[in-house]
Design a protein around this motif. Sequence first.
Motif, short mmCIF file in Angstrom:
data_model
loop_
_atom_site.label_atom_id
_atom_site.label_comp_id
_atom_site.label_asym_id
_atom_site.label_seq_id
_atom_site.Cartn_x
_atom_site.Cartn_y
_atom_site.Cartn_z
N THR A 121 12.13 10.66 -4.13
CA THR A 121 11.94 9.53 -3.21
C THR A 121 11.69 10.01 -1.79
O THR A 121 10.77 9.52 -1.11
CB THR A 121 13.18 8.62 -3.24
N LEU A 144 8.23 9.46 0.47
CA LEU A 144 8.25 8.75 1.76
C LEU A 144 7.71 9.62 2.89
O LEU A 144 6.98 9.13 3.77
CB LEU A 144 9.68 8.29 2.07
N THR A 185 14.66 2.70 -6.46
CA THR A 185 13.50 1.90 -6.04
C THR A 185 13.84 0.41 -6.02
O THR A 185 13.34 -0.33 -5.16
CB THR A 185 12.30 2.15 -6.96
N ARG A 189 13.97 -7.34 -0.52
CA ARG A 189 12.91 -7.92 0.32
C ARG A 189 12.40 -9.26 -0.22
O ARG A 189 11.69 -9.97 0.48
CB ARG A 189 11.74 -6.93 0.44
N LEU A 224 15.53 -0.57 -2.85
CA LEU A 224 14.62 -0.65 -1.71
C LEU A 224 13.70 -1.87 -1.79
O LEU A 224 13.37 -2.47 -0.76
CB LEU A 224 13.76 0.62 -1.63
N TYR A 225 13.30 -2.25 -3.02
CA TYR A 225 12.27 -3.29 -3.18
C TYR A 225 12.86 -4.69 -3.34
O TYR A 225 12.40 -5.63 -2.66
CB TYR A 225 11.41 -2.95 -4.40
N LEU A 253 6.30 0.19 -1.84
CA LEU A 253 7.58 -0.14 -2.47
C LEU A 253 7.38 -0.87 -3.79
O LEU A 253 8.09 -0.62 -4.78
CB LEU A 253 8.43 -1.00 -1.52
#
Length: 299
Positions: A226, A230, A53, A60, A56-57, A184
């Motif tokens: 995950t 999604l 996670t 950003r 992915l987070y 996210l």
Amino acid sequence: MNRVAQHPVQAFAAALGAVAILSIMDAVMKALVIAIGIYSVSIWRSVTNLVLTGALYLPRRLPWPSRQTLKIHVARGVVVTVMAALFFWGIGRVPLAQAIALTFIAPLIALILAALFLHERIGRRSVAGSFAAFAGVLVIVLGQARADLGEEVLVGSLAIVGSALCYACNIVLMRHQSLAAKPLEINFFQSITVLALWLAAVPFFGVPHWPAGWWMWILTAALMSTAGGLLFSWAYARAEASYLAVTEYSAFLWASALGWLIFREPVSLYTVAGAALIVGGCAVAARGKVTDPPEMDYT
């Protein structure tokens, strides 16, 4: 705000795929719990989830959530930790088909909690559905008693019901959380909270051994969690909850098949009858209740 285009057939297929992936994950987790124990598998899986996670987070570089939003993240993380611990401990002792059938009461518990805490009205159909689902639970427990499966199975079933209660609380919390944060962010801070809670147990239970022979299976379970989440998010953005809700019950078929193929667990008529009553009760209750779908999340 622009709405995502509706693709009900593709969404239904995606939801079915999510249920399939998460059902296989349950079988993997059952094998892991039996092999290395709930404590060890939970800690190492939490570490893996946080890495996934975070990857992915964090890139950003999104703004840090407010203090109020963080409180919601932590509260739900606590509930999710207890929910997962009870469920995975339970499936280590209860046949998969019975365990999944018992979890189907969660939506009805959520209706009761919504009435108590959100002041939502419970109609006659909801009451009738609740009684039918409760009867289904009793039928499954009766089948366990007649089969004399042992005290561990009964205690495991109670853990599964406790997990369903936590999941119902989780549904109520999701309604608040989805208004304050994106998926996210939710998954990342939930992973931090879950891992922190398990690490808090280390002084009491010690550092778990490195699961050398099982590490790839732990990674597989985390990846499936995950991927399933999604897929559900994609599906629920493209079709109504009432249309997709029936896909949840396909988990019983997967659990029955996987339990028999992998763990040699027979499926009794009591389990089938109890599952039918629970699913029927949920269907009756749902006909009188139309709400926006909450953000779906699976641990």
